[in-house]
Design a protein around this motif. Structure first.
Motif, PDB file in Angstrom:
ATOM      1  N   GLY A   1       0.804  -1.219   0.000  1.00 11.37           N
ATOM      2  CA  GLY A   1       0.000   0.000   0.000  1.00 11.37           C
ATOM      3  C   GLY A   1       0.834   1.263   0.000  1.00 11.37           C
ATOM      4  N   MET A   2       2.107   1.155  -0.368  1.00  7.48           N
ATOM      5  CA  MET A   2       3.034   2.289  -0.381  1.00  7.48           C
ATOM      6  C   MET A   2       3.703   2.377  -1.741  1.00  7.48           C
ATOM      7  SD  MET A   2       4.874   1.350   3.251  1.00  7.48           S
ATOM      8  CE  MET A   2       5.989   2.731   3.222  1.00  7.48           C
ATOM      9  N   SER A   3       4.037   3.583  -2.175  1.00 13.61           N
ATOM     10  CA  SER A   3       4.848   3.720  -3.370  1.00 13.61           C
ATOM     11  C   SER A   3       6.226   3.128  -3.097  1.00 13.61           C
ATOM     12  CB  SER A   3       4.973   5.186  -3.781  1.00 13.61           C
ATOM     13  OG  SER A   3       5.612   5.936  -2.752  1.00 13.61           O
ATOM     14  N   LEU A   4       6.917   2.719  -4.147  1.00  9.29           N
ATOM     15  CA  LEU A   4       8.183   2.022  -3.948  1.00  9.29           C
ATOM     16  C   LEU A   4       9.205   2.912  -3.268  1.00  9.29           C
ATOM     17  CD1 LEU A   4       9.461  -0.757  -4.491  1.00  9.29           C
ATOM     18  CD2 LEU A   4      10.435   0.208  -6.599  1.00  9.29           C
ATOM     19  N   ASP A   5       9.215   4.201  -3.581  1.00  7.15           N
ATOM     20  CA  ASP A   5      10.184   5.085  -2.920  1.00  7.15           C
ATOM     21  C   ASP A   5       9.934   5.142  -1.424  1.00  7.15           C
ATOM     22  OD1 ASP A   5       7.793   6.567  -3.288  1.00  7.15           O
ATOM     23  OD2 ASP A   5       8.878   8.467  -3.355  1.00  7.15           O
ATOM     24  N   ARG A   6       8.655   5.167  -1.019  1.00  5.74           N
ATOM     25  CA  ARG A   6       8.328   5.209   0.410  1.00  5.74           C
ATOM     26  C   ARG A   6       8.655   3.884   1.091  1.00  5.74           C
ATOM     27  NH1 ARG A   6       8.358  10.133   2.538  1.00  5.74           N
ATOM     28  NH2 ARG A   6       7.072  11.594   1.356  1.00  5.74           N
ATOM     29  N   PHE A   7       8.374   2.792   0.403  1.00  3.37           N
ATOM     30  CA  PHE A   7       8.682   1.497   1.001  1.00  3.37           C
ATOM     31  C   PHE A   7      10.182   1.364   1.209  1.00  3.37           C
ATOM     32  CE2 PHE A   7       9.517  -3.000   1.222  1.00  3.37           C
ATOM     33  CZ  PHE A   7       8.470  -3.487   1.990  1.00  3.37           C
ATOM     34  N   PHE A   8      10.960   1.707   0.194  1.00  6.08           N
ATOM     35  CA  PHE A   8      12.410   1.675   0.356  1.00  6.08           C
ATOM     36  C   PHE A   8      12.843   2.542   1.528  1.00  6.08           C
ATOM     37  CE2 PHE A   8      14.185   0.573  -4.153  1.00  6.08           C
ATOM     38  CZ  PHE A   8      13.606  -0.673  -4.071  1.00  6.08           C
ATOM     39  N   ALA A   9      12.347   3.762   1.564  1.00  2.00           N
ATOM     40  CA  ALA A   9      12.781   4.708   2.593  1.00  2.00           C
ATOM     41  C   ALA A   9      12.486   4.199   3.997  1.00  2.00           C
ATOM     42  CB  ALA A   9      12.106   6.066   2.375  1.00  2.00           C
ATOM     43  N   GLN A  10      11.275   3.704   4.201  1.00  2.53           N
ATOM     44  CA  GLN A  10      10.860   3.331   5.551  1.00  2.53           C
ATOM     45  C   GLN A  10      11.359   1.945   5.969  1.00  2.53           C
ATOM     46  OE1 GLN A  10       6.668   3.977   6.325  1.00  2.53           O
ATOM     47  NE2 GLN A  10       6.642   5.868   5.118  1.00  2.53           N
ATOM     48  N   ARG A  11      11.433   1.004   5.020  1.00  3.85           N
ATOM     49  CA  ARG A  11      11.696  -0.371   5.403  1.00  3.85           C
ATOM     50  C   ARG A  11      13.137  -0.814   5.165  1.00  3.85           C
ATOM     51  NH1 ARG A  11       7.358  -3.510   6.175  1.00  3.85           N
ATOM     52  NH2 ARG A  11       8.908  -4.582   7.463  1.00  3.85           N
ATOM     53  N   ILE A  12      13.878  -0.107   4.313  1.00  2.00           N
ATOM     54  CA  ILE A  12      15.249  -0.526   4.003  1.00  2.00           C
ATOM     55  C   ILE A  12      16.255   0.602   4.227  1.00  2.00           C
ATOM     56  CG2 ILE A  12      16.820  -1.303   2.172  1.00  2.00           C
ATOM     57  CD1 ILE A  12      14.554  -2.930   1.026  1.00  2.00           C
ATOM     58  N   LEU A  13      16.070   1.721   3.576  1.00  2.00           N
ATOM     59  CA  LEU A  13      17.093   2.774   3.598  1.00  2.00           C
ATOM     60  C   LEU A  13      17.242   3.406   4.971  1.00  2.00           C
ATOM     61  CD1 LEU A  13      16.258   4.450   0.159  1.00  2.00           C
ATOM     62  CD2 LEU A  13      17.889   2.601   0.639  1.00  2.00           C
TER      63      LEU A  13
END
Length: 417
Positions: free
Chosen positions: A224-236
């Motif tokens: 339910g998140m854009s890929l940039d947001r998912f990367f930012a919150q869950r990985i980066l």
């Protein structure tokens, strides 16, 4: 296909608010001999990289070698910007293109660990348009022998292609559809991919293509998140990779490299660090090739994988999951892998990484070495058996015009005690 066309597809949008330079920490440092690297061997690396720059073959290079979780060698050579006569710095920003794929693959495996997807899930479960996809044959389109799965996406056995590296009718259809053009949003790109035939039956062919972009779209739909947001919150953010994003923030463009080719004996700028394709928000976030990053940031990602899914007390993946990503997933008949004119001797493919299954190049026993590269000639690899991570970044076109990665890899192994 020209590089600017590919770059426009892969030049993708940003991570607003995610720009803390305090996170660009890299890894702890150590003296070379304390991690069993010889100073004389590292000096030979420096001499070889300097020669590439001084001969005019490459504009600038950054190299790094880490062992046992510590950074033992990290050097910059040449220029970040030829026009500004601006020296390359060790923490400069690079278009990493397909080195985005391992990060997207890790993001998908995070969802696998959480039970939100499985590797055997059909792609059509999340993208219904793929339920009716066909496979090209000389006798006309046929139904696939089995559905395309998440595992197929991560190991490039989906049957998808790019249209850039081959001359099959499917490649021609991709080019005619303009899939490398910057006019697509992610939903439109997925629908168009589903309308075109596959180059082969899922699981029966290894072919480099849009597979990881499809994986990125599934991550968006599941989370339910854009890929940039998912990367930012869950990985980066958890890995403190504050210099990795889909769009370079204005305050960091003074560290962004130019992208060059050689024409008539001189370097020509293909993509400007000031006004080029990564300085604005694009129509989609490419899980297959959209990130900008730095050597210190990518070292942190690679070290997390090498550590079995954990870094600095933060666990992203289960240890078994990280190990599975570094395990060859291909049957012997699909080895070695090939991308257009490039063959990767002795290499199979894991879940996001090439994996050496038949060592011996340069006389080195590098069984299990895993890694990948990007279109602008950025390369990294992990050797789990030696606790080793190495990377060499430049920004030049065409891909693999020079044996930069092979020279660097040979010299790194020669530097081991």
């Amino acid at each position: 296909m020209t590089r600017p066309t590919l770059a426009l597809l892969l030049a993708l949008g940003g991570l607003p608010g995610f720009v803390s330079g305090a996170w660009a920490q890299g890894l702890p440092t150590a003296g070379p001999q304390s991690v069993k690297l010889t100073p004389s061997g590292l000096a030979r690396i420096d001499s070889a990289m300097s020669a590439y720059v001084e001969s005019g073959k490459l504009p600038g290079i950054v190299v790094a070698v880490a062992r046992n979780g510590r950074l033992a060698h990290w050097k910059a050579f040449g220029l970040r910007s030829i026009e500004a006569n601006d020296p390359m710095e060790r923490d400069d920003l690079f278009r990493i293109y397909s080195m985005t794929k391992p990060i997207t693959s890790a993001a998908m495996m995070l969802l696998v660990d959480e039970g939100k997807v499985t590797l055997e899930d059909p792609v059509a479960k999340y993208l219904p348009a793929f339920a009716d996809i066909k496979v090209w044959s000389r006798d006309g389109p046929v139904a696939p022998r089995r559905p395309m799965t998440i595992r197929d996406l991560l190991r490039h056995t989906s049957g998808l292609t790019y249209g850039a590296f081959g001359e099959t009718p499917v490649d021609s259809a991709y080019r005619q559809a303009g899939l490398m053009e910057p006019r697509w949003d992610i939903a439109g790109l997925m629908d168009q991919l589903a309308r075109l035939p596959l180059i082969g039956h899922p699981g029966e062919i290894w072919n480099y293509g849009f597979s990881t972009d499809v994986a990125g779209r599934i991550i968006e739909l599941v989370s339910g998140m854009s890929l940039d947001r998912f990367f930012a919150q869950r990985i980066l953010a958890p890995l403190k990779m504050g210099d990795s994003f889909f769009e370079v923030p204005p305050e960091k463009r003074n560290r962004f490299t130019g992208y060059y080719t050689r024409t008539a004996g001189r370097s020509v700028l293909l993509d400007s660090p000031d006004t080029g394709s990564y300085t604005r928000r694009p129509p989609l976030f490419s899980g297959g090739g959209g990130l900008v990053s730095t050597v210190p940031d990518y070292l942190r990602f690679a070290q997390m994988i090498l550590n079995g899914g954990e870094l600095d007390g933060v666990r992203l993946l289960r240890r078994e999951t990280a190990a599975e990503m570094l395990k060859n997933q291909l049957p012997s008949e699909l080895i070695p892998i090939r991308v257009g004119p490039f063959t990767f001797p002795g290499n199979g493919f894991g879940l996001g990484f090439s994996v050496v299954v038949d060592p011996g190049e340069f006389g080195i026993n590098d069984l299990g070495r895993a890694g990948w590269g990007g279109y602008a000639n950025t390369f990294f690899w992990i050797d789990p058996n030696r606790g080793l991570i190495a990377m060499v970044f430049t920004q030049s076109f065409p891909f693999a015009e020079h044996p930069l990665e092979a020279d660097f890899r040979r010299l790194v192994y020669q530097a081991l005690q």
